[in-house]
Write an enzyme that holds these catalytic residues in place. Structure first.
Site, short mmCIF file in Angstrom:
data_model
loop_
_atom_site.label_atom_id
_atom_site.label_comp_id
_atom_site.label_asym_id
_atom_site.label_seq_id
_atom_site.Cartn_x
_atom_site.Cartn_y
_atom_site.Cartn_z
CB SER A 1 -0.98 -13.26 2.77
OG SER A 1 -0.52 -14.46 2.21
CD GLU B 1 -1.08 -17.46 9.66
OE1 GLU B 1 -1.69 -17.64 8.60
OE2 GLU B 1 -0.96 -16.35 10.18
CG HIS C 1 -2.96 -17.66 5.51
ND1 HIS C 1 -1.89 -16.99 6.08
CD2 HIS C 1 -3.02 -17.21 4.23
CE1 HIS C 1 -1.34 -16.19 5.18
NE2 HIS C 1 -2.01 -16.30 4.06
#
Length: 1655
Positions: free
Chosen positions: A230, A349, A467
């Site tokens: 990230s 995601e 994610h």
């Protein structure tokens, strides 16, 4: 939580989520771990293991500093080398994490195991590394992986969790780091003062630390792989572009993020200025900004950033050092640090976590409609590409690419929505980076992670690998002890695969080459290299496979189509127009029905200098010129305001969405169909509404009326509320700044509008609500004359918001709330200029939602009262169109005055609501009741018993009082002054409010839908299905308004567009022909609008208000000046007036240096003081009091202030020779809350012909705090009571009272106070009798060591505590709000605390017990007693900390008893034996939890109230006082929700003893009393008044002839402990609970003092 546009919130969530995982993981045990040398000193680590490799130790070194703490002058500077240390430093605990705000993130609805930051600390001294290694042999150079954590560059920390699993399974060294975040790590001024990118510079410094030190930890400094997820993956991507990072690593891994996910901010200074202003810094110079921000605490910075709300994160900048130019330019040139690069993303995601922050409505498990899909995408694209004309084309492209396979399936639509977010934020940016790095010659390995961990069982099956799901696997969680989390065999297998691939890549640059790896590493499929010609990628799963070409069509959309559309829109340069301060470039927009007619839009143009610093509270100054062409494509910030109430309105728009707030807000927006200077189109200048306290000029925009009617429209912002309309009533702060801004905007139009195609000599000012009010005021101001030619007021005139004749009073109250001294207006002004807008708004918000500021007569903008100007005809004569909607108060505002009104209201509710509405304008008016009766009579429903008909009439009262009446009044005056006037009533209700009842007509604000042209625009509101009628009405209204702007006649279309609607003639209004237009789809005319109602509001009510009352309250003289009060009545004695004088100062305000000092005499005043308002109550926290089961809320419609030492007098006569007995009432509330003016005493005064005085006194931290010495002796609340008694002695004769017959009385803490006054030498002679209801001095005993608590509190308040003088000086500097907040914080930490009485040597000379034992008391007749169930209900939940309806166990009984005793007998060694004795004294009749609780309730009541009361009665009787004792057994009928077993509870006597059944408080509390309540109340009032007159409660000598005949109440003595059982029929008894009293007053004290061998 940050308020962001949907896609921004989703993106932030995506980058923040991984941080949540960072607090998971095992904590290593501490032992004699290995010692390793670093360049700054030696460190000792510890050893940990994975669950599956117990024999393979991992040496862990935590919290090792890699840089100096970036504090003081090192804040906002590149990191400096760590400070060396001597000896061996223990590296066995994680260091502090960098300052960040985890609140909103931890509040999210996530499904991860733990919350962030548990058991960790935050500090700027946070730049540390953590090392995990299987060996510390320097000659075994293992590959090194340097982990950069995620968290949106705003939150997160390097560890926990640890990296022992990866280190153990793959024989690698892992290093995790902290780096500066958010406002400390990525703020930038865009120049050398604060270049920015400090978090990245920290990461570079950590890499250097690794290069210098890692060999000693078994690592190879020449085989370093940086990796992150990230925001960590983003960081890695930026390091691949930075010259500073070159050579510090050899390989790189980006998981779910590259630089394009967080592109650079090209204009960081704008955000920094806004932030600095929030933080209270001047912003004119970047050096000043930087210096100021360095002075702030991290907490202040985080709080200021959170207040921005709309900005969820700070992003990197081109600083010239870390980043030399835009990343895209570097990549296009191939200026890249060429290293092996592994990168990729998860296959879903934004599949689940981000949905809660995406802006979608409802439960995501139910899916999403196509309309919502389009709406959310439009909002996202509009915000990212604001002003770009190709937004709709982009939207069409995205919608077309993401069509669901089953178009009507909500879940299929939602699935596409999640992939839009994931593809745009992660996949597109990742593929772009992969291509560019491959083109530059790097070896690239690409992946898509398809594995979903088993730990999310509650997620729907259609959610893939979301994610952050990769984190669980790369961390090796299946092999760590993570809070009972169960992992499957597949989880374990996938984790081993992923760790092997990553470690292989770190060793060899090829993820499938295991050369040099451990022998038990998994055998893995070959992972081919990615090239643009062969875009192969690895599909990571339990069984990895390869694929070619990830989502090629989607990648083309995000990396080619959308960027091309963006670029094409940017190249379509908008028109450039010159203004007197510089050139502006606008943009082009269209209405939905006229796509070929461009409207040129210029947004956020400054028309005045920012009113900041010394320009606050001054008239606006000219805007500062600029060079070059200024982009005018975004609306400017809105002016500081509290928007929370605005967003509760029933309107399909989220106000303030995607906008910012700033004092630098004085901007205009121009909407024009042409910029030809010779077009000379009519100009409409819009003044927005919002109560002069909220809203902004745009959005919505004005393209619809501009396009449809060929007019130029200008909207603008002006100062609001405390920054726009505060006034001291003199030259220091004259006020009306918002109006002066409006005048300045008109001048800007006169100077500039020609260049925008407008005619400066055909300007029409128009506005709605407060905007219409503003228009009405401009028609009376000499400053506005000649700046406009026509005017339109929609729903409001000056009479809706009349001027405040006494602005200083409100300003002083506000200034005190804001922590300013108020003795001088210059001081007030200077102090308020120093406050941040947030501080001002917070201070004003504390007054409640119905408090507002209004215009004033300042001598400049407004030269006299508007009524006077209108009566004289001193009006700016202009064509005037004005009117109102036909149901102005129909729905929106009902919740402010009514509860549960959906099914109608009763006649009683109707009357009470009318009183509440009328009290805004006529509170204290002697004819108030007549006014209410007149209004009620005028609005009687045709069906009197129909609740809906009654409600319907009430709604029209609101509209007629605030809008219809004021409008007709103004219409008449302007017509009489010669103006052409056109009146309307809008009858059209838009179709977009389907949830409103059918009987609601056109409500306040409904006209905005039409005049804004919302049926022809998109993007301003939620998508609406406007009807044909909505569109037609909007076209009609826009045409009428534009016709009027052109010609002065709304039906004359001369000069208008040929397709403008043909409209009926709108006749001119004159007093002789009061014709008006009824606006609707088909407009019609009528004559004489509601003549009877108009007469009521414009003649009858004003005449009543101005007429003398039937009983005008006489003026009375006091030592300080004269006072005029008001007249009240008991409900059953309407012909017996009680003269009531409210909030008379009896002492000087105890502020500034007078805080923590004895009260001083009140300051004299000149003239007659109006004593008709309640005044302020003393500073206190009412939360606890208002959480109790009471039928009212305390403090409603009142203000809080230290200037609170006032008293109220209730008297049936003001004849100085009347010499009536006086009751001096001391309120209760634990000496920490309450107020004298809470309830009236008019019924008691009327029924018993007595004078009542009720007082406020200082409370809690301001009234009873003590250092135990001369610095703060304490007892200030008691001293205030003494001072008030002195005032009574000096003044009460003039109010009809006898200063020689004063009875002090009080309940609870008021009864306690009375008991203390009976022991004080200062009170001696100031009263003759005393009444203690439910409380004596031993209920709240003195604190023998007050300094201990005061020190704890002072420390909590941020004060030094080395000496008491320092404590006193520091606490005097704090605002009341700060003191209250800090004491509440202390109570949260330590439990129930209070500041009480102390032996100060002045008020109290010795311990009360000693004084009473010695008979050293003020001898006075004494009536005292208790209720028969003192702890029965009201306070029971707080005592048992649970539901009283559930009861308690015997075990709870014992535990709670011990707790009760411990509060009084602190640290007593006999406490267990004492508790056992108490429990034995109160045996329950059964094992029933309710029976046990019942006994406990009596235990508590007897302990706190009965025992102390009887003890006091005995001692005062022994001292020869006449004593009368009672037990109140009457439970009022008003507690219908209490169980039957509850008797007369604490406080129940208040409802009957002083006549509340005969007080008209239904408008406030809506309490209904029974006939029995009334009977008991009459009896108790008589007993109390008899005692006041004669000293004997049953001797009615001198009382009124109709006073009840009562049973004899015998005198109490210790030998004959007779008492009165007060009830419907009072009776006497002897020896109240004798056994219990003996236990509490004899047995228990002996147990407490007994030695061990005596027990």
């Amino acid at each position: 939580m940050y308020r962001t546009a949907p896609n921004m919130a989703a993106r932030v969530l995506a980058t923040v989520v991984p941080l949540l995982l960072c607090c998971l993981g095992a904590t290593a045990g501490q032992d004699d771990g290995p010692v390793v040398a670093t360049v700054t000193g030696q460190v000792r680590g510890t050893t940990t293991h994975t669950t599956d490799l117990p024999d393979k130790p991992i040496y862990t070194f935590l919290g090792v500093p890699y840089a100096a703490p970036p504090v003081g002058d090192l804040r906002y500077r590149p990191p400096q080398p760590a400070v060396p240390w001597e000896g061996v430093r223990d590296a066995v605990e994680y260091g502090s994490y960098c300052p960040q705000n985890l609140t909103s993130f931890n509040a999210m609805d996530h499904d991860f195991p733990e919350e962030f930051g548990e058991n960790m600390t935050t500090s700027e001294d946070c730049l540390t590394v953590n090392v995990y290694t299987p060996t510390v042999a320097p000659d075994t150079p293992l590959p090194v992986l340097l982990w950069i954590h995620g968290g949106a560059l705003m939150i997160g920390f390097g560890s926990p969790p640890g990296w022992e699993a990866l280190a153990a399974h793959q024989d690698v060294v892992v290093v995790s780091i902290n780096y500066r975040l958010g406002v400390l790590g990525f703020l930038s001024t865009g120049d050398d003062n604060m270049p920015g990118n400090y978090g990245f510079l920290d990461q570079v410094h950590a890499m250097k630390w690794v290069k210098e030190n890692i060999r000693n930890f078994g690592g190879d400094p020449d085989r370093v792989t940086i990796f992150g997820e990230s925001a960590g993956g983003i960081s890695v991507s930026y390091h691949l572009l930075s010259p500073l990072s070159k050579g510090l690593f050899q390989r790189a891994i980006s998981q779910s993020g590259t630089w394009k996910t967080f592109p650079v901010n090209p204009d960081p200074l704008t955000v920094t200025k806004m932030f600095a202003e929030k933080a209270g810094c001047e912003t004119e110079d970047t050096a000043v900004i930087t210096a100021c921000l360095k002075e702030k605490t991290p907490e202040e910075l985080l709080e200021a950033f959170a207040a921005l709300g709309f900005i969820p994160f700070l992003v990197p900048v081109v600083d010239g050092t870390f980043l030399t130019t835009d990343p895209m330019e570097l990549m296009d040139k191939g200026e890249i640090n060429t290293v092996d690069y592994l990168l990729g993303f998860n296959n879903h995601e934004m599949g689940w976590l981000a949905l809660s922050a995406s802006g979608m409505e409802g439960d995501p498990r139910d899916g999403m409609s196509q309309e919502e899909f389009v709406k959310l995408l439009r909002a996202a694209l509009s915000m990212f590409y604001q002003g770009n004309p190709n937004v709709e084309k982009m939207l069409d492209a995205v919608v077309a690419e993401y069509r669901p396979t089953t178009p009507d399936d909500p879940l299929a639509i939602l699935l596409q929505f999640t992939h839009v977010n994931g593809d745009s934020t992660f996949i597109g940016p990742t593929m772009l980076a992969a291509e560019k790095h491959a083109d530059a010659g790097a070896r690239i390995f690409l992946y898509e992670n398809e594995y979903r961990p088993s730990i999310h069982p509650n997620r729907p099956d259609w959610v893939g690998s979301d994610h952050a799901d990769d984190l669980f696997m790369i961390w090796g969680f299946p092999f760590m002890e993570i809070k009972e989390q169960k992992y499957t065999k597949d989880d374990e297998k996938f984790s081993l695969i992923m760790m092997a691939y990553w470690a292989n890549f770190a060793r060899t640059g090829d993820p499938s080459n295991s050369t040099g790896g451990p022998p038990d590493s998994p055998s893995l499929p070959t992972w081919p290299q990615y090239t643009p010609d062969n875009p192969v990628y690895m599909k990571l799963d339990v069984e990895p496979t390869t694929g070619v070409g990830v989502k090629p069509e989607k990648i083309k959309l995000w990396n080619e189509v959308i960027p091309d559309l963006v670029a094409a829109g940017a190249q379509n340069d908008g028109p450039v127009v010159s203004t007197v301060t510089g050139q502006v470039r606008g943009t082009t927009t269209h209405t939905t029905d006229l796509p070929d007619k461009p409207i040129y839009t210029f947004l956020g143009i400054p028309y005045a200098a920012p009113p900041v610093g010394d320009l606050r509270y001054r008239p606006p100054q000219p805007a500062v010129p600029w060079e070059g062409v200024r982009d005018a494509v975004e609306v400017g910030p809105y002016c500081p305001q509290n928007m929370s109430m605005l967003n509760t309105l029933d309107f399909p728009m989220e106000f303030g969405k995607g906008m910012t707030e700033s004092e630098d807000c004085l901007t205009v927006n121009v909407y024009t169909p042409t910029v030809a200077p010779d077009a000379a189109l009519p100009v409409l200048l819009w003044i927005h509404g919002g109560g002069l306290s909220v809203f902004y000029g745009s959005p919505p925009g004005w393209e619809a009326i501009a396009a449809h009617q060929d007019v130029v429209v200008v909207s603008f912002n002006y100062r609001l509320g405390v920054l726009g309309f505060l006034s001291t009533g003199d030259d220091n702060m004259p006020g009306n700044y918002g109006f002066l801004d409006q005048v300045h905007a008109m001048k800007w139009i006169k100077e500039n509008i020609r260049n925008f195609g407008g005619d400066p000599d055909r300007v029409t000012i128009f506005g709605e609500s407060a905007g219409a009010i503003s228009v009405s005021y401009h028609l009376l101001s000499p400053l506005s004359k000649g700046l406009f030619q026509r005017a339109i007021s929609q729903s409001g005139t000056w009479k809706t918001f009349p001027v405040n004749p006494d602005p200083l009073t409100v300003t002083k109250m506000f200034a005190e709330k804001a922590g300013c001294e108020t003795e001088d207006t210059a001081v007030i002004t200077a102090c308020l200029k120093e406050k941040s807008p947030e501080e001002l708004l917070e201070a004003f918000a504390s007054f409640g939602p119905l408090m507002y500021l209004v215009p004033v007569v300042d001598g400049t903008f407004l030269t006299a009262d508007p009524k006077e100007l209108m009566d004289k005809g001193e009006i700016n004569t202009a064509d005037y169109l004005l009117g109102f909607n036909n149901h102005e108060g129909g729905w929106l505002g009902l919740s402010y005055v009514l509860e549960d009104y959906e099914n109608g209201i009763s006649q009683e509710q109707f009357v009470n609501a009318v009183k509440a509405v009328m009290s805004f304008s006529y509170q204290g008016n002697p004819n108030f009741d007549k006014i209410v009766d007149t209004v009620v009579a005028a609005y009687q429903p045709t069906t009197p018993d129909d609740p809906m008909a009654i409600l319907y009439e009430f709604t029209h009262i609101n509209g007629d009082a605030w809008f219809t009446g004021p409008t007709i009044l103004v219409v008449e005056s302007h017509a009489n002054a010669g103006a052409r006037v056109f009146l309307y009533e809008n009858n059209y209700r838009p179709s977009i409010f389907p949830n409103r009842p059918d009987w609601v007509g056109c409500e306040h604000g409904d006209d905005l839908v039409a005049i804004w042209g919302l049926p022809f625009t998109e993007g301003y509101t939620e998508p609406q299905n406007y009807t044909k009628e909505d569109r037609q009405f909007s076209l009609n209204t826009m045409a009428q308004w534009a016709n009027f702007a052109r010609t002065g006649d709304p039906s004359d279309s001369t000069g208008g567009p040929p397709d403008s609607p043909s409209l009926p003639t709108w006749p001119q209004y004159t007093p002789d022909n009061p014709v008006y237009m009824k606006l609707d789809v088909v407009p019609t005319t009528s004559v004489g609008f509601k003549p009877e109602k108009v007469k009521l509001w414009t003649e009858v009510i004003p005449d009543l208000a101005a007429a003398p009352g039937t009983k005008e309250c006489p003026v009375v003289s006091t030592e300080s000046g004269q006072v005029r009060g008001t007249v009240l009545y008991a409900t059953d004695l309407p012909n017996k007036p009680i003269y009531t004088y409210l909030a008379i100062p009896y002492a000087a305000p105890p502020v500034g240096d007078l805080r923590y000092r004895p009260p001083k005499p009140a300051l004299p005043w000149e003239g007659v003081r109006e004593a008709v308002d309640l005044g302020s109550y003393c500073p206190q926290n009412l939360t606890f009091l208002n959480s109790m089961d009471l039928p009212y809320k305390v403090g409603t419609n009142m203000t809080m202030s230290e200037d609170c030492l006032t008293l109220t007098v209730f008297s049936p006569t003001v004849a100085a020779d009347a010499a009536l007995p006086v009751l001096f009432w001391i309120h209760g509330g634990g000496l920490s809350m309450g107020m004298g003016s809470f309830s009236g005493f008019e019924a008691f005064a009327a029924h018993q012909e007595v004078v009542v005085v009720s007082i406020n006194y200082r409370l809690g931290v301001l009234g009873f705090l003590s250092t135990g010495d001369d610095s703060i002796p304490g007892n200030y609340g008691f001293l205030d009571q003494v001072r008030a008694m002195e005032w009574v002695k000096e003044n009460i004769r003039n109010f009809g009272g006898d200063p020689g017959r004063v009875t002090i009385a009080g309940e609870s803490a008021g009864g306690v106070s009375v008991s203390y006054q009976l022991l004080s030498p200062l009170s001696n002679g100031l009263f003759q009798r005393a009444i203690s209801q439910s409380g004596t001095c031993t209920t709240m005993p003195v604190n023998p060591q007050p300094l201990q608590l005061t020190k704890l509190f002072a420390e909590e308040a941020g004060c030094e505590t080395e000496d008491t003088a320092t404590i006193a000086a520091c606490l005097k500097e704090k605002t009341p709000e700060e003191l209250l907040e800090k004491f509440q914080d202390l109570q949260m930490k330590l439990g129930p605390l209070y500041f009480g009485a102390v032996v100060d040597g002045t008020f109290l000379t010795s311990q009360p017990m000693d004084l009473m034992q010695a008979g050293d008391v003020n001898k006075a007749d004494y009536l005292l007693g208790v209720s028969n169930h003192e702890f029965g209900w009201l306070m029971l939940p707080f005592a048992i900390q649970g539901d009283p309806l559930a009861g308690i166990s015997q075990e709870d009984f014992g535990r709670l008893t011990k707790t009760v005793l411990s509060q009084v007998y602190q640290n007593n060694p006999n406490i267990d034996r004492m508790a056992d004795a108490v429990v034995a004294m109160y045996p329950a009749k059964s094992d029933d939890p309710m029976a046990i609780e019942y006994e406990f309730s009596h235990l508590y009541g007897d302990f706190l109230f009965l025992g102390p009361a009887v003890f006091a009665a005995d001692k005062h009787a022994d001292a020869s006082a006449r004593v009368f004792f009672y037990e109140n057994q009457y439970r009022p009928s008003i507690h219908t929700n209490r169980p039957d077993w509850v008797g007369c509870d604490h406080g129940d006597d208040i409802f009957v003893v002083y006549g509340m059944p005969f007080i008209d408080d239904t408008a406030s509390y809506n309490i209904t009393y029974s006939k029995t309540d009334e009977h008991v109340s009459l009896s108790m009032m008589a007993y109390w008044a008899n005692f006041m007159r004669t000293g004997d409660p049953s001797d009615s000598t001198g009382g009124p002839p109709d006073s009840p005949s009562l049973p004899t109440w015998p005198q109490y003595t210790p030998d004959n402990p007779v008492y009165m059982k007060l009830d419907v029929e009072p009776t006497t008894s002897v020896g109240l609970k004798a056994e219990k009293l003996k236990f509490w007053n004899e047995v228990l004290p002996k147990l407490a003092t007994a030695k061990k061998d005596e027990l």
